[in-house]
Design an enzyme around this catalytic site. Structure first.
Site, PDB file in Angstrom:
ATOM      1  N   GLY A   1       1.489  -5.574  -0.944  1.00 41.27           N
ATOM      2  CA  GLY A   1       0.790  -6.851  -1.149  1.00 41.27           C
ATOM      3  C   GLY A   1       1.214  -7.506  -2.458  1.00 41.27           C
ATOM      4  CG  ASP A   2       0.507  -5.557  -6.052  1.00 35.68           C
ATOM      5  OD1 ASP A   2      -0.476  -6.311  -5.932  1.00 35.68           O
ATOM      6  OD2 ASP A   2       0.412  -4.350  -6.319  1.00 35.68           O
TER       7      ASP A   2
ATOM      8  NE  ARG B   1      -1.957  -7.374  13.296  1.00 39.72           N
ATOM      9  CZ  ARG B   1      -3.078  -7.918  13.771  1.00 39.72           C
ATOM     10  NH1 ARG B   1      -3.042  -8.619  14.888  1.00 39.72           N
ATOM     11  NH2 ARG B   1      -4.220  -7.767  13.139  1.00 39.72           N
TER      12      ARG B   1
ATOM     13  CD  GLU C   1      -6.166  -3.406  -9.712  1.00 39.31           C
ATOM     14  OE1 GLU C   1      -6.247  -2.577  -8.794  1.00 39.31           O
ATOM     15  OE2 GLU C   1      -5.181  -3.495 -10.467  1.00 39.31           O
TER      16      GLU C   1
END
Ligand code: RIB
Length: 308
Positions: free
Chosen positions: A252-253, A225, A141
């Site tokens: 995810g972070d 998953r 980013e």
């Protein structure tokens, strides 16, 4: 005693989160239930996660000279992140993420603002900060040229480099050869390898092939998953904890923060990945990308409950 540090080179955003029962279809208008303004940005989320787990963590990034910028930096400070290298830029507004949130899903549009001004010059400070064995975390980013330069410096200082290629952008050799670990989600991995990876067999084949071409370990996050990676040519999968999801923004972070924390402690990859999956599982049980990040005590409580 391990006194290695974590450095994060990345974004800070104010997340404008609209909650709804379901995601709207293209062209559709639906009723939302709430709008909240909460701190986010992949770089800041990952840094705060590492600090909450107890790692000595520094963030390098930029905010605008505005109220959002002040709020973003102050929340990181309250949570133990060293923000001395977060610059304040008068020429741009702080980064923004417009997020549509349901319990199980989210979609995000990011406007870079001051994050887009983080330059290769700004990361030269790593030359003085980094020591061998420190861990450096990157996402996409901030400008690619900045990531490339920071990764080059990190590698030259003997640091461990971890790149979360989100949002996905094409990666060149300069970046790939400086990365120790890449942590795409399945969509980003498909963009990276140019083939479908939905089935375990497809995923294993793609990971083995990719790792034979590039000297980088791939660890793939797979939402509900868990995650997967290859060891000795075989696919290893790690399932998430059974939890009730409230907000998946920042999951995810949390995984990346947990992984960086484990690697910084000198754990082997299996232990660091297993820990990261626990961190990520807990993160989705609370609202807010940063507010949801668990403490070390909370993660260790799940380990004790599982007899680990
Ligand atoms: O990964 C989640 C983050 O992506 C959000 O906090 C948002 O700011 C975007 O950067």
């Amino acid at each position: 005693m391990n006194n290695k540090k974590i450095f994060v080179v990345g974004s800070l955003n104010m997340d404008l989160v609209v909650s709804a029962e379901r995601m709207p279809k293209s062209g559709e208008t639906i009723q939302g239930s709430a709008i909240r303004y909460v701190p986010g940005g992949k770089g800041a989320n990952q840094a705060l996660c590492c600090a909450r787990l107890g790692s000595n963590t520094t963030l390098i990034g930029h905010v605008g000279d505005d109220l959002f910028g002040k709020q973003l930096v102050s929340y990181l400070n309250e949570n133990g992140v060293d923000t001395r290298h977060v610059g304040v830029r008068a020429e741009a507004a702080s980064g923004i993420a417009a997020i549509t949130h349901t319990k199980e899903d989210n979609s995000i549009i990011v406007v870079a603002g001051a994050n887009g001004l983080l330059s290769a010059d700004d990361v030269q400070v790593l030359e003085n900060l980094l020591e061998e064995g420190d861990v450096v975390l990157f996402q996409l980013e901030v400008p690619l040229a900045t990531v490339r330069e920071a990764m080059r410096i990190s590698r030259s200082k003997g640091a461990v480099t971890l790149l979360n290629p989100a949002p996905y952008r094409e990666l060149d050799e300069g970046i790939l050869k400086a990365a120790d670990y890449l942590t795409p989600n399945e969509t980003e991995l498909e963009q990276l390898v140019g083939q479908p990876v939905g089935e375990d067999s497809e995923l294993q084949e793609a990971l083995v092939r990719w790792e034979s071409l590039h000297a980088v370990r791939l660890i793939v996050t797979r939402g509900a998953r868990g995650c997967a990676y290859v060891a000795d040519g075989q696919l290893k999968t790690v399932a998430p904890l059974k939890v009730e999801a409230v907000d998946t923004v920042g999951a995810g972070d949390a995984f990346n923060g947990g992984l960086a924390h484990g690697l910084c402690k000198g754990w082997d990859l299996d232990a660091a990945v297993a820990f990261a999956v626990r961190v990520s599982s807990l993160a989705v049980t609370r609202f807010g990308a940063q507010e949801g990040m668990p403490t070390l005590d909370e993660v260790e409580a799940t380990m004790r409950a599982d007899g680990k």
